[in-house]
Design an enzyme around this catalytic site. Structure first.
Site, PDB file in Angstrom:
ATOM      1  CE1 TYR A   1      -3.363  -2.795   5.498  1.00 51.40           C
ATOM      2  CE2 TYR A   1      -2.976  -0.982   5.006  1.00 51.40           C
ATOM      3  CZ  TYR A   1      -3.723  -1.518   4.788  1.00 51.40           C
ATOM      4  OH  TYR A   1      -3.130  -2.435   3.447  1.00 51.40           O
TER       5      TYR A   1
ATOM      6  CB  THR B   1      -1.050   0.170   1.528  1.00 48.53           C
ATOM      7  OG1 THR B   1      -1.902   1.214   1.867  1.00 48.53           O
ATOM      8  CG2 THR B   1      -0.306  -0.403   2.606  1.00 48.53           C
ATOM      9  CG  ASP B   2      -1.284   4.585  -1.106  1.00 56.23           C
ATOM     10  OD1 ASP B   2      -1.975   4.087  -0.100  1.00 56.23           O
ATOM     11  OD2 ASP B   2      -1.946   6.044  -1.367  1.00 56.23           O
ATOM     12  CD  GLU B   3      -3.560   3.479   4.068  1.00 52.11           C
ATOM     13  OE1 GLU B   3      -3.633   3.509   5.794  1.00 52.11           O
ATOM     14  OE2 GLU B   3      -4.984   3.135   3.357  1.00 52.11           O
TER      15      GLU B   3
ATOM     16  CE  LYS C   1       0.419  -4.719   2.906  1.00 51.63           C
ATOM     17  NZ  LYS C   1      -0.166  -5.919   2.279  1.00 51.63           N
TER      18      LYS C   1
ATOM     19  N   PRO D   1      -8.004   8.718  14.796  1.00 52.67           N
ATOM     20  CG  PRO D   1      -7.816   7.212  17.185  1.00 52.67           C
ATOM     21  CD  PRO D   1      -9.261   7.514  15.681  1.00 52.67           C
TER      22      PRO D   1
HETATM   23  P1  NAD Z   1      -9.737  -6.861   2.287  1.00 48.72           P
HETATM   24  O1  NAD Z   1      -8.877  -6.856   3.629  1.00 48.72           O
HETATM   25  O2  NAD Z   1     -10.634  -7.777   0.733  1.00 48.72           O
HETATM   26  O3  NAD Z   1      -8.608  -8.800   2.082  1.00 48.72           O
HETATM   27  C1  NAD Z   1      -8.327  -9.815   2.526  1.00 48.72           C
HETATM   28  C2  NAD Z   1      -8.060 -11.134   2.545  1.00 48.72           C
HETATM   29  O4  NAD Z   1      -7.428 -11.393   2.798  1.00 48.72           O
HETATM   30  C3  NAD Z   1      -9.358 -11.871   2.984  1.00 48.72           C
HETATM   31  O5  NAD Z   1      -9.968 -12.560   1.703  1.00 48.72           O
HETATM   32  C4  NAD Z   1      -9.450 -12.220   4.089  1.00 48.72           C
HETATM   33  O6  NAD Z   1      -9.621 -13.456   4.669  1.00 48.72           O
HETATM   34  C5  NAD Z   1      -7.114 -12.594   4.072  1.00 48.72           C
HETATM   35  N1  NAD Z   1      -6.561 -12.984   5.436  1.00 48.72           N
HETATM   36  C6  NAD Z   1      -6.599 -12.318   5.918  1.00 48.72           C
HETATM   37  N2  NAD Z   1      -6.141 -13.020   6.893  1.00 48.72           N
HETATM   38  C7  NAD Z   1      -5.840 -13.757   6.388  1.00 48.72           C
HETATM   39  C8  NAD Z   1      -3.998 -14.954   6.668  1.00 48.72           C
HETATM   40  N3  NAD Z   1      -3.763 -14.906   8.125  1.00 48.72           N
HETATM   41  N4  NAD Z   1      -4.292 -16.465   6.191  1.00 48.72           N
HETATM   42  C9  NAD Z   1      -4.974 -16.747   4.757  1.00 48.72           C
HETATM   43  N5  NAD Z   1      -6.059 -15.072   4.442  1.00 48.72           N
HETATM   44  C10 NAD Z   1      -5.417 -14.514   5.526  1.00 48.72           C
HETATM   45  O7  NAD Z   1      -8.021  -6.784   1.852  1.00 48.72           O
HETATM   46  P2  NAD Z   1      -8.187  -6.102   0.452  1.00 48.72           P
HETATM   47  O8  NAD Z   1      -8.472  -4.861   0.373  1.00 48.72           O
HETATM   48  O9  NAD Z   1      -9.016  -6.821  -0.216  1.00 48.72           O
HETATM   49  O10 NAD Z   1      -6.274  -6.332   0.147  1.00 48.72           O
HETATM   50  C11 NAD Z   1      -5.832  -7.110   0.064  1.00 48.72           C
HETATM   51  C12 NAD Z   1      -4.145  -6.071  -0.177  1.00 48.72           C
HETATM   52  O11 NAD Z   1      -4.471  -5.147  -1.203  1.00 48.72           O
HETATM   53  C13 NAD Z   1      -3.614  -5.827   1.052  1.00 48.72           C
HETATM   54  O12 NAD Z   1      -2.568  -7.057   1.276  1.00 48.72           O
HETATM   55  C14 NAD Z   1      -3.726  -4.712   1.146  1.00 48.72           C
HETATM   56  O13 NAD Z   1      -2.672  -4.420   2.259  1.00 48.72           O
HETATM   57  C15 NAD Z   1      -3.466  -3.954  -0.079  1.00 48.72           C
HETATM   58  N6  NAD Z   1      -3.552  -3.162  -0.683  1.00 48.72           N
HETATM   59  C16 NAD Z   1      -5.212  -2.451  -0.269  1.00 48.72           C
HETATM   60  C17 NAD Z   1      -5.739  -1.544  -0.681  1.00 48.72           C
HETATM   61  C18 NAD Z   1      -6.744  -1.415  -0.584  1.00 48.72           C
HETATM   62  O14 NAD Z   1      -7.589   0.102  -1.159  1.00 48.72           O
HETATM   63  N7  NAD Z   1      -8.141  -1.845  -0.336  1.00 48.72           N
HETATM   64  C19 NAD Z   1      -5.050  -0.774  -1.709  1.00 48.72           C
HETATM   65  C20 NAD Z   1      -3.391  -1.235  -1.556  1.00 48.72           C
HETATM   66  C21 NAD Z   1      -3.287  -1.970  -1.022  1.00 48.72           C
HETATM   67  P1  TYD Z   2     -10.706   3.773   4.435  1.00 45.07           P
HETATM   68  O1  TYD Z   2     -11.435   3.579   2.915  1.00 45.07           O
HETATM   69  O2  TYD Z   2     -11.051   3.626   5.595  1.00 45.07           O
HETATM   70  O3  TYD Z   2      -9.571   4.020   4.157  1.00 45.07           O
HETATM   71  P2  TYD Z   2      -8.203   4.254   4.574  1.00 45.07           P
HETATM   72  O4  TYD Z   2      -8.374   4.650   5.398  1.00 45.07           O
HETATM   73  O5  TYD Z   2      -6.792   3.282   4.165  1.00 45.07           O
HETATM   74  O6  TYD Z   2      -6.987   5.791   3.241  1.00 45.07           O
HETATM   75  O7  TYD Z   2     -11.018   5.212   4.448  1.00 45.07           O
HETATM   76  C1  TYD Z   2     -10.624   6.167   3.537  1.00 45.07           C
HETATM   77  C2  TYD Z   2     -11.187   8.015   4.242  1.00 45.07           C
HETATM   78  O8  TYD Z   2     -12.055   7.711   4.276  1.00 45.07           O
HETATM   79  C3  TYD Z   2      -9.784   8.319   4.645  1.00 45.07           C
HETATM   80  O9  TYD Z   2      -9.356  10.003   4.882  1.00 45.07           O
HETATM   81  C4  TYD Z   2     -11.000   8.353   6.058  1.00 45.07           C
HETATM   82  C5  TYD Z   2     -12.050   8.647   5.417  1.00 45.07           C
HETATM   83  N1  TYD Z   2     -13.250   7.815   6.092  1.00 45.07           N
HETATM   84  C6  TYD Z   2     -14.631   8.433   6.866  1.00 45.07           C
HETATM   85  O10 TYD Z   2     -14.264   9.772   6.766  1.00 45.07           O
HETATM   86  N2  TYD Z   2     -15.473   7.597   7.164  1.00 45.07           N
HETATM   87  C7  TYD Z   2     -15.563   6.801   6.757  1.00 45.07           C
HETATM   88  O11 TYD Z   2     -16.882   6.062   7.536  1.00 45.07           O
HETATM   89  C8  TYD Z   2     -14.669   5.694   6.764  1.00 45.07           C
HETATM   90  C9  TYD Z   2     -14.707   4.161   6.506  1.00 45.07           C
HETATM   91  C10 TYD Z   2     -13.753   6.359   6.543  1.00 45.07           C
END
Ligand code: NAD
Ligand code: TYD
Length: 381
Positions: free
Chosen positions: A176, A150-152, A180, A309
């Site tokens: 988180y 992630t970019d975070e 990562k 927070p």
């Molecule tokens: P998600 O939370 O939707 O899915 C996570 C999956 O991992 C689920 O299917 C869960 O059952 C599985 N999982 C969790 N713990 C596990 C374990 N111990 N063993 C096996 N499986 C396990 O997540 P996502 O949004 O699809 O993100 C996927 C990846 O991409 C993550 O690594 C996240 O950090 C990264 N990512 C997400 C975003 C985003 O915007 N969602 C952006 C950049 C990177």
């Molecule tokens: P989120 O989807 O949780 O992604 P991330 O924290 O990984 O960027 O949140 C996106 C943005 O939206 C973040 O700045 C937090 C804000 N947010 C709200 O303002 N209200 C909400 O209920 C949620 C879930 C997120």
């Protein structure tokens, strides 16, 4: 296989993947990736997923009976299981999505994040290293470990700062992001020390079908449809850089095929929007798509609540390395992607009902129940 590593230009490694071990393939991005890859028809996939609250086999129901797809319910922290899967399926790549992924949950309970995101990645790397050590010839040349991050990990930007690039120093702020970042560092060390052919991608916020409705976009869609308050944290002026999930999947496919071992690639679509802009755009789309709703105009549901927070103010991704070196570009604009996403949630009410019962309600109560309302019913800011 033709591979020219370290040339600085797009390499010509043909995509002839046989089996890919995907972790976390039942989650949001993972399930989109599994479907994306199987649509191309050039690989089979073994999906190792613990099926936590975020993992949903229904995302992959369309693959029922397809021999190229296998779901294994299990934990990436289970070293014996991971080793046996590698021996049994002999994958040409591991694409590692499995993670705890929600910042608010990491604040409420960081333990699971350290366990899965750090220990789990360590376990996979160790197993991959042993497996890779036994490969020879073409199998060895082809093997890749793709770590999806992630970019975070880069921390937060001011409005004036340039976007995150691959050399931006790590400065994670949430549990988180820290977990990562730790996993990214482990991958780097396994490349440097053990020669594991791994690549890291750092992507911005994704949105699209199958996203669990704890995240901003699906949460706001579902709350608006139900006439519930739309909880904006703080002033709502935090900026995220949004990428349609299908574009992330195509980026991962490109990196897997032609990315250089040991490199990091930032992935993003160049769509910086404040949270307030995103929510107002969603409200306008819903006004248009469900004009008969008694909650029109949905913007009236916006409610300012106590901030998260340590809330990062701005993320922005510079994806020029991926674009110029590997030729990837995002296809979907934010406007078209958001419309497709809203239409998908409207058309898939069964899926929504399946994920919003029981444990989900408990989370909503925990995260929002104790959050003070700062200003309710606003549309004017
Ligand atoms: P998600 O939370 O939707 O899915 C996570 C999956 O991992 C689920 O299917 C869960 O059952 C599985 N999982 C969790 N713990 C596990 C374990 N111990 N063993 C096996 N499986 C396990 O997540 P996502 O949004 O699809 O993100 C996927 C990846 O991409 C993550 O690594 C996240 O950090 C990264 N990512 C997400 C975003 C985003 O915007 N969602 C952006 C950049 C990177
Ligand atoms: P989120 O989807 O949780 O992604 P991330 O924290 O990984 O960027 O949140 C996106 C943005 O939206 C973040 O700045 C937090 C804000 N947010 C709200 O303002 N209200 C909400 O209920 C949620 C879930 C997120």
């Amino acid at each position: 296989m033709k591979a020219r590593h370290g040339t600085g230009v797009a390499v010509e490694r043909e995509l002839r993947l046989k089996t890919i071990l995907v972790t976390g393939g039942a989650g949001f991005i993972g399930s989109n990736f599994v479907l994306h890859m199987l649509e191309q028809g050039d690989c089979s996939i073994v999906n190792l997923d613990k099926l936590t609250y975020a993992g949903n086999p229904a995302n992959l129901a369309s693959l029922e009976g397809r021999p190229e797809y296998t779901l294994v319910r299990g934990d990436i922290c289970d070293a014996a299981l991971v080793a046996s899967l590698l021996e049994q399926y002999r994958p040409e790549a591991i694409v590692h999505f499995a993670a705890e992924s929600h910042v608010d949950r990491s604040i409420a309970g960081p333990e699971a994040f350290l366990k899965t995101n750090i220990d789990g990645t360590f376990t996979l790397l160790q197993a991959a290293r042993i497996y890779f050590g036994k490969l020879t010839g073409a199998e060895r040349d082809a093997f890749r470990f793709l770590h999806v991050s992630t970019d975070e990990v880069y921390g937060t930007l001011t409005p004036e700062d340039p976007a995150f690039h691959e050399e931006t120093p790590y400065a994670p702020n949430s549990p988180y992001a820290a977990s990562k970042a730790a996993s990214d560092h482990l991958v780097r060390a396994w490349v440097h020390t053990y020669g594991l052919p791994a690549i890291v991608t750092n992507c911005s916020n994704n949105y699209g079908r199958f996203q669990f409705p704890e995240k901003l976009i699906p949460l706001m869609i579902l709350h608006a449809l139900a006439g519930k308050p739309l909880p904006i944290y703080g002033d709502g002026l935090q900026v995220r850089d949004w990428l349609y999930v299908e574009d992330h999947c195509s980026a991962l496919r490109t990196v897997l095929a032609t990315g250089r071992v040991g490199e990091t690639y930032n992935v993003g679509g160049g769509n910086q929007r404040s949270n307030l802009e995103v929510v107002k755009t969603l409200c306008a789309l819903l006004d248009e798509l469900v004009p008969d709703s008694k909650f029109v105009p949905h913007v009236r549901l916006i409610t300012y609540v106590q901030d998260r927070p340590g809330h990062d103010r701005r993320y922005a991704i510079d994806a020029r390395k991926l674009e110029t070196e590997l030729g990837w570009t995002a296809k979907e604009s934010f406007e078209t992607g958001l419309r497709r996403t809203v239409e998908w949630y409207l058309a898939n009410r069964d899926w929504v009902e399946g994920v919003t019962s029981g444990a989900y309600q408990q989370w909503i109560g925990q995260n929002y129940g104790s959050r003070a309302v700062v200003e309710a019913g606003e549309a004017a800011r």
